[in-house]
Design an enzyme around this catalytic site. Structure first.
Site, PDB file in Angstrom:
ATOM      1  N   TYR A  71     -11.860  70.689   3.513  1.00  0.00           N
ATOM      2  CA  TYR A  71     -13.003  69.927   3.995  1.00  0.00           C
ATOM      3  C   TYR A  71     -14.157  70.902   4.221  1.00  0.00           C
ATOM      4  CZ  TYR A  71      -9.851  65.973   5.092  1.00  0.00           C
ATOM      5  OH  TYR A  71      -8.947  64.943   5.033  1.00  0.00           O
ATOM      6  N   PRO A 227      -7.937  53.480   6.341  1.00  0.00           N
ATOM      7  CA  PRO A 227      -7.381  52.355   7.086  1.00  0.00           C
ATOM      8  C   PRO A 227      -8.221  51.090   7.011  1.00  0.00           C
ATOM      9  CG  PRO A 227      -8.414  53.899   8.585  1.00  0.00           C
ATOM     10  CD  PRO A 227      -8.398  54.558   7.231  1.00  0.00           C
ATOM     11  N   LEU A 228      -9.438  51.205   6.460  1.00  0.00           N
ATOM     12  CA  LEU A 228     -10.281  50.024   6.277  1.00  0.00           C
ATOM     13  C   LEU A 228     -10.504  49.728   4.804  1.00  0.00           C
ATOM     14  CD1 LEU A 228     -12.856  50.667   9.135  1.00  0.00           C
ATOM     15  CD2 LEU A 228     -10.914  49.099   9.134  1.00  0.00           C
ATOM     16  N   GLY A 229      -9.709  50.365   3.929  1.00  0.00           N
ATOM     17  CA  GLY A 229      -9.805  50.098   2.497  1.00  0.00           C
ATOM     18  C   GLY A 229     -11.078  50.664   1.905  1.00  0.00           C
ATOM     19  N   GLY A 230     -11.443  50.128   0.735  1.00  0.00           N
ATOM     20  CA  GLY A 230     -12.678  50.545   0.085  1.00  0.00           C
ATOM     21  C   GLY A 230     -12.626  51.981  -0.391  1.00  0.00           C
ATOM     22  N   PRO A 233     -13.813  52.466  -6.293  1.00  0.00           N
ATOM     23  CA  PRO A 233     -14.024  51.213  -7.011  1.00  0.00           C
ATOM     24  C   PRO A 233     -12.714  50.446  -7.196  1.00  0.00           C
ATOM     25  CG  PRO A 233     -15.227  53.002  -8.069  1.00  0.00           C
ATOM     26  CD  PRO A 233     -14.361  53.632  -7.021  1.00  0.00           C
TER      27      PRO A 233
END
Length: 309
Positions: A71, A227-230, A233
């Site tokens: 990172y 944890p919130l997807g996305g 694409p």
């Protein structure tokens, strides 16, 4: 009236209630809502703001932080080193299996060979300023699309676990975790002693449900990333789902908070590491630990797992 006190296990080392309650990872008690530090790369030009965000996380009851040497090529680790004090009691979890690839189409390159794994642990120790990293996740690349292991980077899991075990025996890491692992891979790794699994999983992306059940049975921490997807694409977003937005309206919170609250309720071994570079967003994420989903709302959200995503 009899006064009640908060059990010590529910408090951080600084005496603050643990965000989301108490969970365990690598034999250590931690906040169930931690912090994923990847997005701190966005604050590369504002080190003061980045450190302030990490200090705010501690104030809000976070004592479980996820990072990696790759990172920002050590930048994020250096922030963690400077922001946290020993008395904060923050458990730092890092990951290895890739190295920075500045200027490349993909900003990372595979680093799966045993000698590269050892070198990555040494780099993490140096930039974090630690004598031991409490938990280190081995990031496997079996199912990666953008970052695939090819040629001499295709390494047998047992060979990787051998060096991870050696590093644990030497005291350089406290416990072994796995990231991006398959169900068969986890079963193969169990004899080595696995502290946590970090895989892609959310309310609307539940392909690893069987692995999650195995982790619960084996008392292995389940730490979903995205944890919130996305993010990529074609990946569904939790916050776009009509059932989630309806629940948020009913509860008076945000769809993101509903998605995080559902994960905490789904299994007790789940730990969350939502990431952000914004203090306001950090506060919202941590507040998700206070949201109670009633049975009707939980049932509607649970049912999403049986529908095509």
């Amino acid at each position: 009236m009899t006064a009640t006190s908060t059990p010590s296990s529910e408090l951080t080392a600084t005496g603050v209630p643990r965000a989301g309650g108490a969970g365990t990872i690598g034999g250590r008690t931690v906040s169930r809502i931690g912090y994923g530090a990847m997005q701190l790369e966005r604050l590369h030009r504002d080190r003061h703001a980045a450190i302030a965000l990490l200090r705010r996380a501690v104030e809000l009851g976070v004592d479980h932080v996820d990072t990696a040497q790759f990172y920002g090529d050590g930048f994020v680790n250096s922030l963690i080193r400077d922001a946290f004090r020993p008395e904060d009691g923050v458990v730092v979890v890092s990951k290895i299996g890739a190295d920075p690839n500045p200027g490349g189409t993909v900003p990372l390159r595979p680093a799966q060979r045993p000698e590269e794994l050892r070198a990555s642990v040494e780099d993490n120790l140096r930039t974090l300023g630690l004598g031991q990293i409490p938990v280190v996740n081995l990031r496997r690349l079996d199912d990666e699309v953008r970052l695939r292991a090819e040629g001499d980077q295709v390494v047998d899991l047992d060979d990787q676990l051998a060096v991870m075990t050696a590093l644990r025996d030497e005291g350089k890491i406290g416990a072994i975790g796995l990231s991006g692992v398959t169900l068969d891979g986890l079963r193969q790794a169990l004899p080595a002693g696995i502290a946590c699994v970090q895989n892609l999983y959310s309310l609307v992306s539940r392909g690893d449900e069987e692995m999650l059940r195995l982790c619960a049975d084996q008392q292995i921490a389940w730490v979903p990333f995205l944890p919130l997807g996305g993010a990529f694409p074609g990946r569904p977003k939790v916050t776009d789902n009509p059932a989630v937005t309806a629940a948020a309206r009913s509860l008076g919170c945000t769809p993101a908070q509903v998605g995080l609250a559902w994960l905490l309720r789904h299994t007790p071994n789940t730990l969350l590491i939502p990431g952000t570079a914004d203090i306001g967003h950090l506060e919202q994420n941590i507040a998700a630990g206070m949201i109670e989903l009633d049975d009707a709302t939980s049932g509607a959200l649970d049912a999403l797992g049986s529908r095509p995503m």
